[in-house]
Every structure is written in structure tokens, then in C-alpha cells.
Design an enzyme around this catalytic site. Structure first.
Site, mmCIF file in Angstrom:
data_model
loop_
_atom_site.group_PDB
_atom_site.id
_atom_site.type_symbol
_atom_site.label_atom_id
_atom_site.label_comp_id
_atom_site.label_asym_id
_atom_site.label_seq_id
_atom_site.Cartn_x
_atom_site.Cartn_y
_atom_site.Cartn_z
ATOM 1 N N LYS A 1 10.145 -9.150 28.811
ATOM 2 C CA LYS A 1 10.478 -9.611 30.159
ATOM 3 C C LYS A 1 8.944 -9.613 30.907
ATOM 4 O O LYS A 1 8.710 -10.801 31.431
ATOM 5 C CB LYS A 1 11.410 -8.942 30.925
ATOM 6 C CG LYS A 1 13.041 -9.194 30.841
ATOM 7 C CD LYS A 1 13.877 -8.500 31.940
ATOM 8 C CE LYS A 1 15.326 -8.912 31.433
ATOM 9 N NZ LYS A 1 15.804 -8.916 30.309
ATOM 10 N N ARG B 1 19.598 -18.387 23.096
ATOM 11 C CA ARG B 1 20.490 -18.355 22.426
ATOM 12 C C ARG B 1 21.621 -19.165 22.935
ATOM 13 O O ARG B 1 21.434 -19.600 24.009
ATOM 14 C CB ARG B 1 21.241 -17.019 22.006
ATOM 15 C CG ARG B 1 21.352 -16.220 23.281
ATOM 16 C CD ARG B 1 22.369 -15.137 22.972
ATOM 17 N NE ARG B 1 22.255 -14.250 24.336
ATOM 18 C CZ ARG B 1 22.816 -14.305 25.369
ATOM 19 N NH1 ARG B 1 23.702 -15.210 25.551
ATOM 20 N NH2 ARG B 1 22.828 -13.407 26.495
ATOM 21 N N GLU C 1 17.622 -18.606 33.234
ATOM 22 C CA GLU C 1 18.117 -18.053 34.410
ATOM 23 C C GLU C 1 17.371 -18.059 35.617
ATOM 24 O O GLU C 1 16.049 -17.493 35.641
ATOM 25 C CB GLU C 1 18.687 -16.777 34.005
ATOM 26 C CG GLU C 1 19.723 -16.650 32.818
ATOM 27 C CD GLU C 1 20.569 -15.503 32.580
ATOM 28 O OE1 GLU C 1 20.233 -14.678 33.144
ATOM 29 O OE2 GLU C 1 21.500 -15.593 31.596
ATOM 30 N N HIS D 1 23.517 -16.326 41.199
ATOM 31 C CA HIS D 1 22.505 -16.637 39.600
ATOM 32 C C HIS D 1 22.971 -17.930 39.228
ATOM 33 O O HIS D 1 24.249 -18.116 38.920
ATOM 34 C CB HIS D 1 23.302 -15.454 39.028
ATOM 35 C CG HIS D 1 22.864 -15.323 37.694
ATOM 36 N ND1 HIS D 1 22.778 -14.198 36.530
ATOM 37 C CD2 HIS D 1 22.544 -16.328 36.743
ATOM 38 C CE1 HIS D 1 22.341 -14.205 35.557
ATOM 39 N NE2 HIS D 1 22.243 -15.588 35.390
ATOM 40 N N LYS E 1 14.975 -2.910 34.982
ATOM 41 C CA LYS E 1 15.408 -3.800 33.984
ATOM 42 C C LYS E 1 14.796 -3.634 32.632
ATOM 43 O O LYS E 1 13.614 -3.410 32.486
ATOM 44 C CB LYS E 1 15.060 -5.212 34.370
ATOM 45 C CG LYS E 1 15.812 -5.884 35.283
ATOM 46 C CD LYS E 1 15.542 -7.235 35.407
ATOM 47 C CE LYS E 1 16.258 -8.084 36.640
ATOM 48 N NZ LYS E 1 15.939 -9.584 36.712
ATOM 49 N N GLY F 1 22.557 -9.577 29.168
ATOM 50 C CA GLY F 1 24.088 -9.259 29.497
ATOM 51 C C GLY F 1 24.034 -7.810 30.452
ATOM 52 O O GLY F 1 25.151 -7.349 30.185
ATOM 53 N N GLY F 2 23.196 -7.665 31.232
ATOM 54 C CA GLY F 2 23.393 -6.532 32.221
ATOM 55 C C GLY F 2 22.974 -5.193 31.311
ATOM 56 O O GLY F 2 22.968 -4.106 32.056
ATOM 57 N N HIS G 1 26.922 -6.202 36.665
ATOM 58 C CA HIS G 1 25.608 -7.187 36.296
ATOM 59 C C HIS G 1 26.062 -7.976 35.167
ATOM 60 O O HIS G 1 25.272 -8.382 34.503
ATOM 61 C CB HIS G 1 24.443 -6.290 35.999
ATOM 62 C CG HIS G 1 23.841 -5.710 37.013
ATOM 63 N ND1 HIS G 1 23.533 -5.787 38.322
ATOM 64 C CD2 HIS G 1 23.870 -4.063 37.065
ATOM 65 C CE1 HIS G 1 23.271 -4.640 38.864
ATOM 66 N NE2 HIS G 1 23.254 -3.772 38.164
#
Length: 706
Positions: free
Chosen positions: A147, A324, A306, A239, A189, A195-196, A266
Site C-alpha cells: 500500500k 484480480r 478503489e 466506498h 491497515k 478484503g478488510g 470492513h
């Protein structure tokens, strides 16, 4: 190709364009794929198989020992066992998957989503072994999967980002210092997250240390990396994500946006496309920003960019890129008339994208509801066990059910608890939402708790109906989404009648030879026996007790009264097998009401067109005395769900305070910390790390500290 309503003409034109482009580029080197290995399980493996079979591509499945009889194994042309149930010993074993791909002579591997889909090392290993990885280059996965790296690239590419700490120094002291600079609340994070997983919110500084440790632990387990980043927490954001596609020839397009704002833990509950309240100008800005993001990393294949969007001014910031196919890709297929798995196969073969940006059209509106084995009224805790009864909506031109399970299959504690995805299309949002609500009433499941009733209640919430969504929607509207249930008297009367008829049917099953004497549908007869002139039924729902008095007055006819209130009601009816279900037809005071009914042990399910009612038939008090005492005792720790014991923080003799962490249970990709309910001394630890425990299993005994 998946057809949704009026998209057929668009789809036909899309196919013609695709065929023409294929012919035009026939001189270019294209490596045809005629056999693929699907390195996944469940509904996504079945989804990929469906398109592959339509295209004449052979499929090879891999499975863990507990998945031997699963749906994705049944549908594939070949299947190979690759290990025991834990994903670390099966679906994450890169060496075994590559070995099977070579043994089965597959040209390509499709990773689906989750597991190895965003694993840089696996993508590189496929390339090394001369196997096509149906996904982006390893470099793009690496850049977007970390990230802090991805945010630096996005900033340089002119994609707006949220500022925070993305540094390499992961010491507790540095992270706390940076957290203080950013301010609380803030988001922690996992650097390699998705996927949270590995995502936590620290509301205040005193929460930071424990929240950080929890995020690190989950990140290490999910991604093999405990590194985290810190970001300013944007309260009540939306989101919004954009589906992009790129080929190896430098072409990149966007296939419009999806709104995935309604979430718990999340993780998404319901998705829709297009996003409500988005102007055409903003839609284009989002799409173009996503294309810039893809080009900045040399992307190839299907991907999702996102964004966090301010719910008020619609300003948006890059959050992450999922390299993906997304779980929610069917809603994009529904509004475009395209098959994204087919596009993946074409691009992986070396073909150009089938369509240019100006040839992609948005038509109508689509929703996807994720059907999970979980209990929304108990903190959305996941469940595991057998799908004893399952009836799903019938697939049509505008209704699609994506699933990897059948009736009698198990939802395993080792994997994600998603049972299915229900996807619907309508000409506009209102129509699509009405169809979704209607079709959810056709989804009947017994044996496991599900979130179906919660999604129904969500669909009729005024704010959701008006598209006023954000990531804290469930929390903000908790009272309205979880109202106290008031069971109608008609349902209690139906329950009493169903109990009588089930009992009579079971009596017949013991005396009539059937093919399967244990099946709830074993007897196909309208014959009913009336032995008892008076009977009283007791039912519990939402911790409230109800009583139905029944008197037999003539053959096939009863009178009933609920809770000794009101007048007696005349009741008769039948319980018959109909299309592999048991249909209860009850006539109450001359009005005929129909419902499906399933009785499992001490639980009676009544499925009406409005909602499912679960009524508990009370167990005698002497049987429940011990259990009730344990459940209500603050000096015991019970497992809140079936799962694996991951950590134990205490030993016999330790003194703990109320709120101290005792044990961590991991199930279905979720970590749950069990904390002390009172001050006390640890008397006994009744489990070990690695134990597989059932729901309500007694794990720790405590005594009151004197």
C-alpha cells in the site's frame, strides 16, 4: 455469455466487434488457451468453470481433503487433491498447484480471488514454469499490493490519495509518534492487505497499542507480512470502485463504477452498479483516474481501483487497487452485457481488448447481495456446519445465483463463510431493488444462520432506498436495521399446525418403508392422524415465550388460541411435498396462507414471502440448567463461534481484570478476541493452541478474586 434483460442487442454487437477484431489481429502471435487450472474453490471456481466450458476450454480443479465432494470438483473436467483442510496446506501451496498444472498439461492458471490471486511470488513462479498466469504482471501485483508503494505511484500519476504514514520504520514508538501527528481516530491497515484483513480503527490513543497488535496478527496470518500503514480516518465515507481492463497492447478501458459502501467488519455486504447519485461527469472522472492508475503500473487484465469518496462533496481519493477479479464483478457484467472471465482469457492469450472505451455502454442497474453463514443479530459472527435445507431463486435473464454449495454441503470453518451471491438486474435502481427484495424471499436456508433477513431489512430502509449510503451505514442505522421482532399470531398458529403435521409425518416415516427414512421429504401423502384432542405448544423467539393452545374439534380441523388472549381461531391445513420442499397450506378463519416449513431438532423454520421465522421449541428445564448456568456465568469463557484456538494469553493462576484479553479464536478469515467478563483468577484453561472448538465450547474457568 450471461444475459441480463434488455442487454442482448448490446451483447450481440459486442460479440461481432470482438470477432472482427480477432480476425484482424490473426497475424499477431496469440497463444490459444484450451486448458486451465483453477487455483481456487467455492463459487468463484464454479463461476470460472461456467465460462470456460462455454468457450470450450477444459478445466482442472484442485481441492483440499474436506472439499473432495464439493461442487467445484464435480463441475471440473479433472480434479486433484492438494492437501489437508487448512489453506496453508492446500490452496496456498504454490508448489503443489504448479505441479498439478504441469501434470495436467494446463497452459494457464486462473487464481480467482483470494488465496494466491494477488501473490507476487506465485505469478513469478507461473512465468518461470512457462504457465500463463491469468492476471496482471508480477510487478503490478507487487506495486499495488504494497500500500505505501502504491500510494507513492498514484500520487506521481496524478491520482488523489489520502495522506498518512507509509514508512518502513515499523517500530511501536515510530508508529505511535506518527499516529499522534495524524490524529485520532485513525485507520491501521496491513501494507499487503485486502478484503478488510489486517484493518483496524483506533478511536483514541489508549486503544492504539492493542489495535495495532491485532492488525499485525491478522495481517501476518493472511498475507505473511505484519507491516502496516496509518491513515487519517475519514468518517462516513463512501466506498466507490472502478472496474478496469487492460491488454498487452497498451489498451486500457474502464467498465464504470460500483458502490460497495455498506459493510460490516470492513467487508462488503451488498454492492451495486452504477453507484447511486453519481453524475456522468463524475463517472468519467472516476473512470479516467482509474485508467491512469492502471497505466502507471503497466497493468494487464482485470483490476479494480478503489476510492474513498466524501459522501457530501463527492471528492475522491485512491484507497487501493485489487489486482484480480473482484467478488462483485457480476454487477458490472449485468450493466454492460460482458463476460469478464471471457475477457480475462482473451487478454491472457495475448489478444487485444474486445471493445474500445467508446464501444462500452452502461444499461440499467444491478445489485449483488452476498449470502453469508453468519448471525447479524449477534455481531455478524460467522457460522459453520451443514446446509441441511437450501432452496435458491430460479435463474432467469435478470436473476443470477453464483454459488459453490448445494443442499447438504458443509460451510467449513477453514474458509470464507459466503454461501452464494444473488445478482439481479433492473431497468433502473428502483426496479432492481424491488427484484432483489422479492428474490431474497425465495432464498430459504435451514441448518445455519444467514444474513438473508438482514439484507431484506436493508433493502426496505428509506435511506438505502434513496442511495444515501456510506461505510458506517449499518452502525448509524443499527436500531432500524435490527428492530425488535414481533411475531404475528398467524405465524404462531402456522407453527402449531406445522408441528402437528411434522409429528404425524414422522410417525408415518417410522412405519412406512421409504428410500431415505431420514429425509424430511420422505413421505408424499396428504394423510394426517389426529390422536390428541387437546395440546399446548410452546415456542421461543427473540428470548420471548409464546403459547398456542390447540383443540381438535373434527377430522382435519382444530381451534387455536395464542397466549390465552383473544378468540379461538378455526384452523385446518396440509403439509405436502412440492418441488423438493414441504409446503404448509394453512386455512385460518377461512383465509388460506402458504409457507415453506422445515423442522430441525428443536428449531422450526417458517418461510413466508415476507420473512423467515425461526421458532425454538424449548428443551425441558432440567436439561438446560447446566448449560444456562455456564452461558450466564461471568467467570467462564465460551467460544462465540466454531473456530480454531489461535492464541492463549493466560495461564492457570493468573489474575485478570475485566476486559483483559484471554484467547483469540480464528474462523473463516476472522479473528475474534475473547475478553474477561469480570475480575478474577484463572482456575483452568480447557483448550490448547490449534484446537478446533465448537460454538459455546467452555474454554476457560475463572474464580472470583478475593
Amino acid at each position: 455469455m450471461f444475459h441480463f434483460g434488455k442487454l442482448k442487442s448490446l451483447l450481440y454487437r459486442s460479440q461481432l466487434t470482438s470477432y472482427a477484431r480477432d480476425s484482424h489481429q490473426s497475424a499477431s502471435p496469440v497463444k490459444r488457451i484450451n486448458k486451465i487450472l483453477i487455483a481456487n474453490r467455492g463459487e468463484i471456481a464454479c463461476r470460472i468453470t461456467k465460462t470456460a466450458k462455454r468457450l470450450g476450454v477444459r478445466t482442472v480443479a484442485v481441492y483440499s481433503e474436506v472439499d473432495r465432494n464439493s461442487m467445484h470438483v464435480e463441475q471440473a473436467d479433472e480434479a486433484y487433491c492438494i492437501g489437508s483442510a487448512p489453506s496453508s496446506q492446500s490452496y496456498l501451496r504454490q508448489d503443489k498447484i504448479i505441479s498439478v498444472a504441469k501434470q495436467a498439461k494446463c497452459q494457464a492458471v486462473h487464481p480467482g480471488y483470494g488465496f494466491l490471486s494477488e501473490n507476487t511470488e506465485f505469478a513469478e513462479l507461473c512465468q518461470k514454469e512457462n504457465i500463463i498466469f491469468i492476471g496482471p504482471p508480477a510487478s503490478a501485483i507487487r506495486d499495488m499490493g504494497i500500500k505505501n508503494t502504491s500510494k507513492a505511484i498514484m500520487k506521481k500519476a496524478g491520482v488523489p490519495i489520502i495522506e498518512g504514514y507509509h514508512g518502513d520504520d515499523q517500530s511501536n514508538e515510530t508508529l505511535l509518534a506518527e499516529a499522534r501527528k495524524i490524529g485520532f481516530p485513525l485507520m491501521i491497515k496491513a501494507v499487503r492487505g485486502g478484503g478488510g484483513k489486517g484493518m483496524r480503527i483506533a478511536l483514541k490513543e489508549s486503544d492504539f497499542a492493542e489495535t495495532l497488535e491485532s492488525a499485525r496478527t491478522e495481517s501476518e496470518k493472511a498475507f505473511g507480512d505484519s507491516a502496516v500503514l496509518l491513515e487519517k480516518y475519514v468518517s462516513e465515507p463512501r466506498h466507490v470502485e472502478v472496474q478496469i481492463f487492460a491488454d498487452k497492447h497498451g489498451n486500457v478501458v474502464y467498465l464504470f463504477e460500483r458502490d460497495c459502501s455498506v459493510q460490516r467488519r470492513h467487508q462488503k455486504v451488498i454492492e451495486e452498479a452504477p453507484a447511486p447519485g453519481i453524475s456522468e461527469k463524475l463517472r468519467q472522472e472516476l473512470g479516467e483516474a482509474a485508467v491512469r492508475a492502471a497505466k502507471a503500473v503497466g497493468y494487464v487484465g482485470a483490476g479494480t481501483v478503489e476510492f474513498i469518496m466524501d459522501r457530501n462533496d463527492h471528492s475522491f481519493h485512491f484507497m487501493e487497487m485489487n489486482t484480480r477479479l473482484q467478488v462483485e464483478h457480476p454487477v458490472t457484467e449485468a450493466i454492460t452485457g460482458l463476460d469478464l472471465v471471457e475477457w480475462q482469457l482473451k487478454v491472457a492469450s495475448g489478444e487485444e481488448l474486445p471493445l474500445k472505451q467508446e464501444e462500452i455502454y452502461l444499461n440499467g442497474h444491478a445489485f449483488e447481495a452476498r449470502i453469508y453463514a453468519e448471525n447479524p443479530r449477534n455481531g455478524f459472527l460467522p457460522g459453520a456446519g451443514q446446509l441441511v435445507y437450501l432452496r435458491s431463486p430460479e435463474a432467469t435473464n435478470n436473476i443470477r445465483v453464483e454459488t459453490g454449495v448445494r443442499q447438504s454441503d458443509e460451510v467449513s470453518v477453514h474458509y470464507d463463510p459466503m454461501i452464494a451471491k444473488l445478482v439481479v438486474w433492473g431497468k433502473d435502481r428502483t426496479e432492481a431493488l424491488n427484484i432483489l427484495r422479492s428474490q431474497l424471499s425465495e432464498y430459504n436456508i435451514a441448518g445455519l444462520d444467514t444474513n438473508i433477513e438482514f439484507i431484506k431489512d436493508l433493502c426496505v430502509h428509506p435511506k438505502f432506498q434513496n442511495g444515501l449510503v456510506h461505510t458506517d451505514f449499518i452502525k448509524e442505522n443499527f436500531a432500524q436495521l435490527f428492530p425488535k421482532l414481533h411475531i404475528p399470531n398467524e405465524i404462531l398458529v402456522q407453527a402449531a399446525l406445522a408441528s402437528i403435521l411434522h409429528e404425524e409425518m414422522n410417525s408415518l416415516n417410522t412405519s412406512i418403508e421409504t428410500k431415505d427414512p431420514f429425509s424430511p421429504f420422505a413421505v408424499e401423502t396428504g394423510l394426517r392422524l389426529n390422536h390428541v384432542l387437546k395440546h399446548t405448544f410452546h415456542f421461543n423467539i427473540e428470548n420471548e415465550s409464546h403459547m398456542v393452545e390447540v383443540k381438535y374439534i373434527e377430522p382435519d380441523v382444530y381451534i387455536m388460541r395464542v397466549n390465552k388472549l383473544g378468540s379461538w381461531r378455526k384452523v385446518n391445513g396440509t403439509l405436502r411435498k412440492k418441488d423438493d420442499t414441504l409446503e404448509l397450506s394453512a386455512e385460518i378463519d377461512g383465509i388460506i396462507i402458504k409457507a415453506e416449513t422445515v423442522k430441525l431438532d428443536n428449531k422450526l423454520h417458517i418461510f413466508t414471502k415476507d420473512r423467515e421465522w425461526q421458532l425454538i421449541i424449548p428443551t425441558p428445564k432440567f436439561v438446560t440448567a447446566f448449560t444456562s448456568q455456564a452461558e450466564q456465568n461471568p467467570y467462564t469463557a465460551l467460544s462465540p463461534m466454531p473456530g480454531l484456538v489461535d492464541k492463549i494469553f493466560v495461564n492457570k493462576g493468573d489474575i485478570v481484570k475485566k476486559g483483559d484479553s484471554l484467547i483469540v479464536i480464528v474462523a473463516m478469515k476472522m479473528e475474534h478476541i475473547i475478553k474477561a467478563a469480570a475480575d478474577g483468577t484463572i482456575e483452568e484453561v480447557l483448550c490448547s493452541i490449534g484446537d478446533n472448538v465448537a460454538k459455546n465450547k467452555l474454554l476457560i474457568k475463572m474464580t472470583e478474586t478475593l
